[in-house]
Design a protein around this motif. Structure first.
Motif, PDB file in Angstrom:
ATOM      1  N   ILE A 135      14.256   9.452   1.958  1.00  0.00           N
ATOM      2  CA  ILE A 135      12.927   9.524   2.555  1.00  0.00           C
ATOM      3  C   ILE A 135      13.046   9.636   4.077  1.00  0.00           C
ATOM      4  O   ILE A 135      13.754   8.852   4.706  1.00  0.00           O
ATOM      5  N   TYR A 136      12.345  10.620   4.656  1.00  0.00           N
ATOM      6  CA  TYR A 136      12.335  10.783   6.111  1.00  0.00           C
ATOM      7  C   TYR A 136      10.909  10.716   6.638  1.00  0.00           C
ATOM      8  O   TYR A 136       9.949  10.713   5.873  1.00  0.00           O
ATOM      9  N   HIS A 137      10.793  10.674   7.979  1.00  0.00           N
ATOM     10  CA  HIS A 137       9.493  10.803   8.627  1.00  0.00           C
ATOM     11  C   HIS A 137       9.714  11.675   9.859  1.00  0.00           C
ATOM     12  O   HIS A 137      10.670  11.454  10.611  1.00  0.00           O
ATOM     13  N   LYS A 170       7.967   0.829   0.738  1.00  0.00           N
ATOM     14  CA  LYS A 170       8.648   0.316  -0.466  1.00  0.00           C
ATOM     15  C   LYS A 170       9.927   1.107  -0.763  1.00  0.00           C
ATOM     16  O   LYS A 170      10.998   0.523  -0.919  1.00  0.00           O
ATOM     17  N   ASN A 226       9.202   9.126  12.983  1.00  0.00           N
ATOM     18  CA  ASN A 226       9.878   7.828  12.922  1.00  0.00           C
ATOM     19  C   ASN A 226      11.337   7.916  12.482  1.00  0.00           C
ATOM     20  O   ASN A 226      12.195   7.260  13.052  1.00  0.00           O
ATOM     21  N   TYR A 227      11.585   8.712  11.434  1.00  0.00           N
ATOM     22  CA  TYR A 227      12.952   8.834  10.915  1.00  0.00           C
ATOM     23  C   TYR A 227      13.280  10.287  10.613  1.00  0.00           C
ATOM     24  O   TYR A 227      13.318  10.698   9.462  1.00  0.00           O
ATOM     25  N   THR A 261      10.383  -1.997  12.606  1.00  0.00           N
ATOM     26  CA  THR A 261      11.386  -0.999  12.216  1.00  0.00           C
ATOM     27  C   THR A 261      11.887  -1.335  10.815  1.00  0.00           C
ATOM     28  O   THR A 261      11.821  -2.487  10.374  1.00  0.00           O
ATOM     29  N   GLY A 303      -4.252  11.456  -6.667  1.00  0.00           N
ATOM     30  CA  GLY A 303      -4.115  10.120  -6.094  1.00  0.00           C
ATOM     31  C   GLY A 303      -4.673   9.026  -6.993  1.00  0.00           C
ATOM     32  O   GLY A 303      -4.996   7.934  -6.538  1.00  0.00           O
ATOM     33  N   LEU A 331      -4.400   6.667 -10.778  1.00  0.00           N
ATOM     34  CA  LEU A 331      -3.341   6.073 -11.580  1.00  0.00           C
ATOM     35  C   LEU A 331      -3.132   6.862 -12.861  1.00  0.00           C
ATOM     36  O   LEU A 331      -4.084   7.279 -13.509  1.00  0.00           O
ATOM     37  N   VAL A 332      -1.873   7.030 -13.210  1.00  0.00           N
ATOM     38  CA  VAL A 332      -1.511   7.631 -14.488  1.00  0.00           C
ATOM     39  C   VAL A 332      -1.850   6.602 -15.579  1.00  0.00           C
ATOM     40  O   VAL A 332      -1.683   5.398 -15.355  1.00  0.00           O
ATOM     41  N   ALA A 335       0.833  -1.202   0.000  1.00  0.00           N
ATOM     42  CA  ALA A 335       0.000   0.000   0.000  1.00  0.00           C
ATOM     43  C   ALA A 335       0.873   1.260   0.000  1.00  0.00           C
ATOM     44  O   ALA A 335       2.069   1.187   0.284  1.00  0.00           O
ATOM     45  N   GLY A 393       6.856   5.825  -9.367  1.00  0.00           N
ATOM     46  CA  GLY A 393       6.526   7.070  -8.685  1.00  0.00           C
ATOM     47  C   GLY A 393       7.670   8.078  -8.813  1.00  0.00           C
ATOM     48  O   GLY A 393       7.452   9.236  -9.167  1.00  0.00           O
ATOM     49  N   ARG A 433       7.616  11.569 -10.807  1.00  0.00           N
ATOM     50  CA  ARG A 433       7.857  12.840 -10.103  1.00  0.00           C
ATOM     51  C   ARG A 433       8.979  13.629 -10.763  1.00  0.00           C
ATOM     52  O   ARG A 433       8.927  14.852 -10.829  1.00  0.00           O
ATOM     53  N   ALA A 461       2.881   4.148   1.312  1.00  0.00           N
ATOM     54  CA  ALA A 461       3.594   4.340   2.581  1.00  0.00           C
ATOM     55  C   ALA A 461       3.858   3.054   3.353  1.00  0.00           C
ATOM     56  O   ALA A 461       4.209   3.094   4.532  1.00  0.00           O
ATOM     57  N   ARG A 471       2.024   7.519   8.430  1.00  0.00           N
ATOM     58  CA  ARG A 471       3.313   7.527   7.727  1.00  0.00           C
ATOM     59  C   ARG A 471       3.315   8.510   6.549  1.00  0.00           C
ATOM     60  O   ARG A 471       4.317   9.170   6.300  1.00  0.00           O
TER      61      ARG A 471
HETATM   62  P1  AP5 Z   1       4.328   6.027  -5.652  1.00  0.00           P
HETATM   63  O1  AP5 Z   1       5.405   6.996  -5.490  1.00  0.00           O
HETATM   64  O2  AP5 Z   1       4.641   4.647  -6.075  1.00  0.00           O
HETATM   65  O3  AP5 Z   1       3.456   6.050  -4.322  1.00  0.00           O
HETATM   66  P2  AP5 Z   1       2.844   4.893  -3.380  1.00  0.00           P
HETATM   67  O4  AP5 Z   1       2.699   3.551  -3.934  1.00  0.00           O
HETATM   68  O5  AP5 Z   1       1.626   5.507  -2.867  1.00  0.00           O
HETATM   69  O6  AP5 Z   1       3.969   4.628  -2.377  1.00  0.00           O
HETATM   70  P3  AP5 Z   1       4.665   5.672  -1.517  1.00  0.00           P
HETATM   71  O7  AP5 Z   1       5.800   6.277  -2.274  1.00  0.00           O
HETATM   72  O8  AP5 Z   1       3.618   6.613  -1.004  1.00  0.00           O
HETATM   73  O9  AP5 Z   1       5.161   4.871  -0.267  1.00  0.00           O
HETATM   74  P4  AP5 Z   1       6.312   3.809  -0.013  1.00  0.00           P
HETATM   75  O10 AP5 Z   1       5.699   2.477   0.119  1.00  0.00           O
HETATM   76  O11 AP5 Z   1       7.452   3.969  -0.954  1.00  0.00           O
HETATM   77  O12 AP5 Z   1       6.745   4.268   1.440  1.00  0.00           O
HETATM   78  P5  AP5 Z   1       8.038   5.078   1.968  1.00  0.00           P
HETATM   79  O13 AP5 Z   1       9.224   4.181   1.971  1.00  0.00           O
HETATM   80  O14 AP5 Z   1       8.146   6.397   1.297  1.00  0.00           O
HETATM   81  O15 AP5 Z   1       3.245   6.585  -6.713  1.00  0.00           O
HETATM   82  C1  AP5 Z   1       2.784   7.900  -6.654  1.00  0.00           C
HETATM   83  C2  AP5 Z   1       1.765   8.153  -7.744  1.00  0.00           C
HETATM   84  O16 AP5 Z   1       2.367   7.975  -9.027  1.00  0.00           O
HETATM   85  C3  AP5 Z   1       0.554   7.206  -7.775  1.00  0.00           C
HETATM   86  O17 AP5 Z   1      -0.466   7.620  -6.908  1.00  0.00           O
HETATM   87  C4  AP5 Z   1       0.142   7.304  -9.254  1.00  0.00           C
HETATM   88  O18 AP5 Z   1      -0.572   8.485  -9.519  1.00  0.00           O
HETATM   89  C5  AP5 Z   1       1.479   7.372  -9.952  1.00  0.00           C
HETATM   90  N1  AP5 Z   1       1.975   6.042 -10.315  1.00  0.00           N
HETATM   91  C6  AP5 Z   1       3.071   5.395  -9.797  1.00  0.00           C
HETATM   92  N2  AP5 Z   1       3.217   4.179 -10.340  1.00  0.00           N
HETATM   93  C7  AP5 Z   1       2.192   4.023 -11.222  1.00  0.00           C
HETATM   94  C8  AP5 Z   1       1.795   2.972 -12.084  1.00  0.00           C
HETATM   95  N3  AP5 Z   1       2.475   1.810 -12.133  1.00  0.00           N
HETATM   96  N4  AP5 Z   1       0.689   3.148 -12.848  1.00  0.00           N
HETATM   97  C9  AP5 Z   1      -0.001   4.300 -12.814  1.00  0.00           C
HETATM   98  N5  AP5 Z   1       0.321   5.338 -12.009  1.00  0.00           N
HETATM   99  C10 AP5 Z   1       1.416   5.212 -11.212  1.00  0.00           C
HETATM  100  O19 AP5 Z   1       7.626   5.297   3.501  1.00  0.00           O
HETATM  101  C11 AP5 Z   1       6.552   6.130   3.840  1.00  0.00           C
HETATM  102  C12 AP5 Z   1       6.850   6.875   5.160  1.00  0.00           C
HETATM  103  O20 AP5 Z   1       6.930   5.948   6.249  1.00  0.00           O
HETATM  104  C13 AP5 Z   1       8.175   7.629   5.166  1.00  0.00           C
HETATM  105  O21 AP5 Z   1       8.030   8.807   5.882  1.00  0.00           O
HETATM  106  C14 AP5 Z   1       9.149   6.667   5.884  1.00  0.00           C
HETATM  107  O22 AP5 Z   1      10.190   7.342   6.537  1.00  0.00           O
HETATM  108  C15 AP5 Z   1       8.225   5.963   6.857  1.00  0.00           C
HETATM  109  N6  AP5 Z   1       8.608   4.559   7.081  1.00  0.00           N
HETATM  110  C16 AP5 Z   1       9.060   3.674   6.142  1.00  0.00           C
HETATM  111  N7  AP5 Z   1       9.302   2.468   6.698  1.00  0.00           N
HETATM  112  C17 AP5 Z   1       8.984   2.597   8.018  1.00  0.00           C
HETATM  113  C18 AP5 Z   1       9.007   1.681   9.126  1.00  0.00           C
HETATM  114  N8  AP5 Z   1       9.407   0.392   8.983  1.00  0.00           N
HETATM  115  N9  AP5 Z   1       8.603   2.131  10.329  1.00  0.00           N
HETATM  116  C19 AP5 Z   1       8.189   3.425  10.493  1.00  0.00           C
HETATM  117  N10 AP5 Z   1       8.137   4.334   9.482  1.00  0.00           N
HETATM  118  C20 AP5 Z   1       8.533   3.924   8.252  1.00  0.00           C
END
Ligand code: AP5
Length: 222
Positions: free
Chosen positions: A138-140, A18, A143-144, A196, A61, A63-64, A13, A37, A41, A15, A125
């Motif tokens: 990537i920060y939080h 990944k 958390n980070y 973690t 939010g 899909l492209v 999902a 993503g 961007r 956040a 997150r």
């Molecule tokens: P995309 O960038 O892929 O967004 P997403 O899938 O929503 O995933 P995120 O980047 O939001 O989260 P992540 O899982 O990478 O988490 P992160 O490591 O950052 O896509 C963005 C947009 O692009 C889509 O909505 C769409 O419009 C388009 N798009 C992309 N691919 C597409 C496709 N194939 N087809 C069509 N459209 C597409 O972590 C999140 C936060 O949590 C951070 O702050 C981090 O520090 C914190 N965190 C991470 N791990 C932990 C942990 N273990 N404990 C505590 N905190 C943590």
């Protein structure tokens, strides 16, 4: 000894962590990280034609459109570095149609990793996430948090990280998840992502090392 390059898909999902895990995987295994993503961007911030088309979908939010994203991914996968070092695909496929596009091109991963995190944690997150535009790290906020005041001052938020948009991204993810995982059920590994980042990575690291070892077995070359 001949080592086949690893081909990895990571899913989960919004956040679920990944991007965070991909940083760690790349450090250890040297794979080419392909995040749709991140690629999108970059197109948006450079103001390219693709970026201008993608922007409204991303900010809402949604899909492209497939044709844009699929062309981008297949072009990146076919480059020499990805073939030589192996690849780590993050954020693609995101629909059944996208999974089928890869199947048609006979592009299959060795392993499909899914990060599982409860909904209420995902929202927190996203809302606390910050990106460093200089390093891509990537920060939080809780958390980070960033290491220095200097980094803290330059951090940015993503336009799609509001609570409302996260909820609709999450709904969209859930609607598509099952159809995608059916394509990869025989190589799927679900991982508890609500730990973690180090603990999650430890498990992923051992999964990938196992796949690498298995691939060296002579019987697998057949
Ligand atoms: P995309 O960038 O892929 O967004 P997403 O899938 O929503 O995933 P995120 O980047 O939001 O989260 P992540 O899982 O990478 O988490 P992160 O490591 O950052 O896509 C963005 C947009 O692009 C889509 O909505 C769409 O419009 C388009 N798009 C992309 N691919 C597409 C496709 N194939 N087809 C069509 N459209 C597409 O972590 C999140 C936060 O949590 C951070 O702050 C981090 O520090 C914190 N965190 C991470 N791990 C932990 C942990 N273990 N404990 C505590 N905190 C943590």
């Amino acid at each position: 000894s001949i080592k086949e390059p690893l081909r990895v898909m990571i899913s989960g999902a919004p956040a679920s962590g990944k991007g965070t895990q991909c940083e760690l995987i790349v450090q250890k295994f040297g794979l080419v990280h392909i995040s749709t993503g991140d690629l999108l961007r970059t197109e948006v911030s450079s103001g390219t034609e693709i970026g201008n088309k993608a922007k409204e979908f991303m900010n809402a939010g949604r899909l492209v459109p497939d044709e844009i994203v699929t062309a981008m991914v297949t072009a990146r996968l076919s480059r020499e570095d990805a073939k030589e070092r192996g690849w780590l695909l993050d954020g693609y496929p995101r629909s059944f149609a996208q999974a089928q596009s890869l199947e048609k091109l006979k592009i299959r991963p060795d392993i499909y990793i899914v990060l599982d995190v409860p909904d209420e944690i995902l929202i927190d997150r996203c809302v606390g996430r910050r990106l460093d535009p200089m390093t891509g790290k990537i920060y939080h906020l809780k958390n980070y948090p960033p290491e220095t005041e200097e980094i803290k001052e330059r951090l940015v938020t993503r336009p799609d990280d509001t609570e409302e948009k996260v909820k609709s991204r999450l709904e969209l993810y859930k609607r598509n998840a099952e159809a995608i995982s059916s394509t990869y059920s025989n190589i799927m590994n679900r991982t508890d992502g609500n730990r973690t980042k180090e603990a999650v990575f430890k498990e992923i690291e051992s999964l990938l090392s196992q796949v690498q070892k298995d691939e060296k077995k002579p019987s697998e070359y057949g």
